[in-house]
Design an enzyme around this catalytic site. Structure first.
Site, PDB file in Angstrom:
ATOM      1  N   GLU A 165       0.973  -1.332  -0.047  1.00 18.32           N
ATOM      2  CA  GLU A 165       0.000   0.001   0.082  1.00 18.32           C
ATOM      3  C   GLU A 165       0.951   1.403  -0.038  1.00 18.32           C
ATOM      4  OE1 GLU A 165      -2.721  -0.653   3.297  1.00 18.32           O
ATOM      5  OE2 GLU A 165      -4.103  -1.487   1.841  1.00 18.32           O
ATOM      6  N   GLU A 318      -6.573  -8.230  -0.359  1.00 21.54           N
ATOM      7  CA  GLU A 318      -6.911  -8.148   1.073  1.00 21.54           C
ATOM      8  C   GLU A 318      -8.280  -7.834   1.379  1.00 21.54           C
ATOM      9  OE1 GLU A 318      -4.566  -5.592   3.418  1.00 21.54           O
ATOM     10  OE2 GLU A 318      -2.698  -5.984   2.388  1.00 21.54           O
TER      11      GLU A 318
END
Ligand code: GAL
Length: 691
Positions: A165, A318
């Site tokens: 991220e 995720e």
């Protein structure tokens, strides 16, 4: 006829990975370093029971893999990789650059990012790096090189996961220098920069490059053109870092996919530019279970992910099985919702269902974030749902690689997002994503599949294009939009579009400057509605009525026809919605935030006029999507409602989840799903192959 993707293309790498995994990727982040060795074997066995075929390792393992400067210890990870292989589980191996170790920070404290107000972040969380720091970069590349070398031929390795991220923004001295260099590449001279940033306003003229730096917190409001460039620079410099690690791994493993994980509605990175450098788009998605409408924003994000690489299947990297730990109150997903959310992603083009994380942590920040195996162990509702889903997905192997087609497009553009929300504008509470969502929603509710495009995309494949609050449009883009309509396209534009050029400088001569000609209308003044709940009335040309709130403007129709005007307030009598015939197309301008009773039918009429039809007629909350390719076609029906829904699936098909044939009107249970394999005619297979 199946057209084989060329070896060494992203498509080929993904196809090979899915073949080796046996279909849809299923599993999640696995952090074995948090657990004693005896748990590892139990984990591997439970993974097999759950149908897991892929785990992500080492995302946060830098301090265990490089225990001191240049001292690498891969022994424990070798053991885990071997264990996974012995149990038939593939590995998505991460480079751990999200967590520079304490010893590295102690040696170079200026790796820590600096906030705009000059505060330096402390050590003790993650993503604590300034990506422009030369030592951080060198060390991140070094560990990527070591890992690439060490694991290239490991039989469990299926994919690389670079970093995690990406997103830290820094205003420190290293960022200053890198920003200056970025600007020197962009602007041929300081004069050009002064011009682009309107530095004559408030006497900000620069006379030497050394005076130019990152937009740290000024005494009062800050230059919006400089800040826009800083957004662009930040996205570019994080991307450069990603690419450098990717290139290292590519040398070691040319046949494996390499990705990093994206986030939902994430403003920092221009994901169009990023996606072009990935083998697949991978998304982390954590809707708040308290929000009953969360599936709509999720749908927007899923369509965006599907569109970023032009329809190529993407990966859910995720999601949570139950509760997360990031909201003020963290409720668990209702039974069936994790399954429904997973199928929603698949319906919208995902070829993987992965979770954060395999085993719920017992310590650390995210100790209350659910896992596939929770604190209570495997004898739980969640683990049973995890196992059931894992088994079901085995029946869906054929869906991997298939795609959806759309004839309507919605523009989603990071330059527009950044520029719109820089403040000191007629409203400081403008939210780009909410504006996009407002125009996406009617299309979603009607089961009209849309692609997202950026302002640079070719529009000619679409018969309808929607431009929500597309604030920044370059001359070149405006000319292409004009050409699109001229050639027969239907365009719908909402307020705050075409206001500024690439430098964030206002276009003069009436808003929405860049689109004035194609819209055949112009505004002389913006009139946001200030009062809480303030509304004005609308009169529609077809005799109907409605209202507008939040945003209005003093619009004049030139060549356009008026579809709605104000019937109350200071703009009474002026147009609010116009439609202009232009060449062989038409351009509609919605200059106010009109209520959904006006907006939804307007957009659906536009769809009908453009020949864009819903996949199926269904009740609100019943989502329908089609994926097809390779001579196969699947219709997915998802009931997001907490009550059974009757749906006419027409010819239907074989439901891969129940194993029975379904056609005509069927009842889909609350939060239920149908995955219908449709029969495909010879002609459509031929048409597909020749497309
Ligand atoms: C993601 C992150 C994971 C985990 C997860 C749950 O944003 O990549 O490491 O923290 O959120 O909160």
């Amino acid at each position: 006829m199946t057209i084989e993707p060329d070896a060494h293309t992203a498509e080929h790498r993904l196809k090979t990975m899915h073949q080796r995994l046996g279909g849809i990727a299923y599993g999640g982040d696995y952090n074995p370093e948090q657990w004693p060795r005896e748990v590892w074997l139990e984990d591997a066995k439970l993974m097999q029971r759950a149908g897991v075929n892929l785990v992500t390792l080492a995302v946060f393992s830098w301090s265990r893999l490089e225990t001191a400067d240049g001292v690498y210890d891969f022994g424990w990870l070798d053991e885990v990789m071997d264990l996974m292989h012995e149990h038939g589980i593939g590995v998505d191996l991460a480079t751990p650059d999200a967590v520079p170790p304490a010893w590295l920070i102690a040696q170079h404290p200026d790796i820590l990012p600096v906030l705009a107000d000059g505060t330096t972040f402390g050590f003790g969380s993650r993503q604590h790096f300034d990506v422009s720091h030369p030592v951080y970069r060198k060390k991140a590349m070094a560990i990527a090189e070591r890992m690439g070398e060490h694991y290239a031929s490991h039989p469990a390795l299926r994919m690389w996961h670079v970093g995690n991220e990406y997103g830290p923004v820094s205003y420190g001295p290293h960022a200053d220098k890198a920003f200056r260099e970025w600007l020197q590449r962009k602007y041929s001279s300081l004069d050009e920069l002064n011009q682009a940033w309107s530095t004559d306003v408030w006497g900000q003229l620069y006379s030497d490059w050394s005076q130019v730096n990152a937009p740290a917190q000024p005494r009062t409001w800050s230059n919006p053109s400089r800040r826009l460039d800083y957004h662009r620079f930040t996205s570019d410099s994080l991307l450069e870092h990603y690419k450098a690690e990717r290139d290292i791994l590519r040398r070691h493993t040319p046949d494996l996919p390499i990705v990093t994980n994206f986030m939902r509605f994430y403003k920092t990175n221009d994901y169009w530019a990023w996606a072009a450098e990935e083998d697949a788009v991978a998304l982390d998605i954590y809707p708040d279970p308290r929000d009953e409408d969360a599936h709509v924003a999720a749908a927007l994000n899923f369509d965006l992910m599907r569109s970023l690489r032009k329809g190529q299947p993407w990966l859910v990297m995720e999601q949570a099985t139950g509760a997360v730990s990031q909201w003020p109150v963290n409720v668990s997903k209702l039974p069936g919702k994790m399954r429904l959310g997973s199928y929603q992603a698949i319906a919208q083009g995902a070829d993987s269902i992965l979770f954060f994380q395999w085993r719920q942590a017992k310590g650390g920040t995210e100790r209350f974030h659910s896992g596939m195996v929770n604190h209570a162990g495997p004898n739980t509702r969640i683990f049973h749902e995890v196992c059931e889903l894992g088994q079901e997905l085995k029946n869906l192997a054929g869906i991997t690689g298939t795609r959806s087609t759309a004839r309507a497009a919605v523009v989603f553009d990071w330059d527009c997002w950044w520029a719109l929300e820089l403040g000191n504008s007629p409203r400081s509470d403008l939210s780009y994503t909410q504006e996009v969502l407002r125009l996406y929603r009617p299309l979603f509710d009607a089961n009209i599949t849309v692609d997202f495009v950026d302002t640079k995309s070719d529009l000619s494949a679409y018969s309808l294009v929607v431009l929500p609050a597309s604030y920044l449009l370059t001359d070149e883009v405006a000319a292409r939009i004009e050409q699109y309509v001229h050639d027969g396209g239907r365009l719908v534009v909402s307020y705050l579009s075409g206001i500024v050029d690439q430098d964030n400088t206002i276009r003069l001569g009436g808003y929405p400057g860049a689109l004035r000609k194609v819209l055949g209308a112009w505004s002389e003044e913006m009139h946001p509605l200030a009062g809480e709940g303030e509304e004005v009335k609308l009169e529609l040309a077809d005799g109907g009525a409605g209202s507008a709130s939040y945003w209005t403007e003093h619009l004049h129709a030139e060549t356009a026809e008026v579809l709605a005007s104000y019937s109350s307030g200071r703009l009474a009598g002026s147009p609010a919605i116009t439609q202009n015939r232009f060449g062989s197309g038409s351009a509609t301008y919605i200059s106010a935030r009109v209520d959904s009773g006006v907006l939804h039918p307007l957009l659906l009429d536009e769809c009908a006029a453009a020949g864009v039809v819903p996949l199926l007629e269904a009740l609100r909350g019943v989502q329908v999507r089609r994926r097809s390719g390779d001579g196969k076609s699947y219709l997915l029906v998802l009931n997001h409602n907490d009550a059974p829904a009757s749906v006419d699936v027409l010819d239907g098909g074989m439901d891969l989840l129940s194993g029975s044939r379904v056609q005509g009107t069927v009842e889909v249970p609350p939060f239920g799903v149908l995955v219908l394999e449709e029969s495909v005619s010879e002609e459509s297979v031929t048409a597909e192959a020749t497309r």
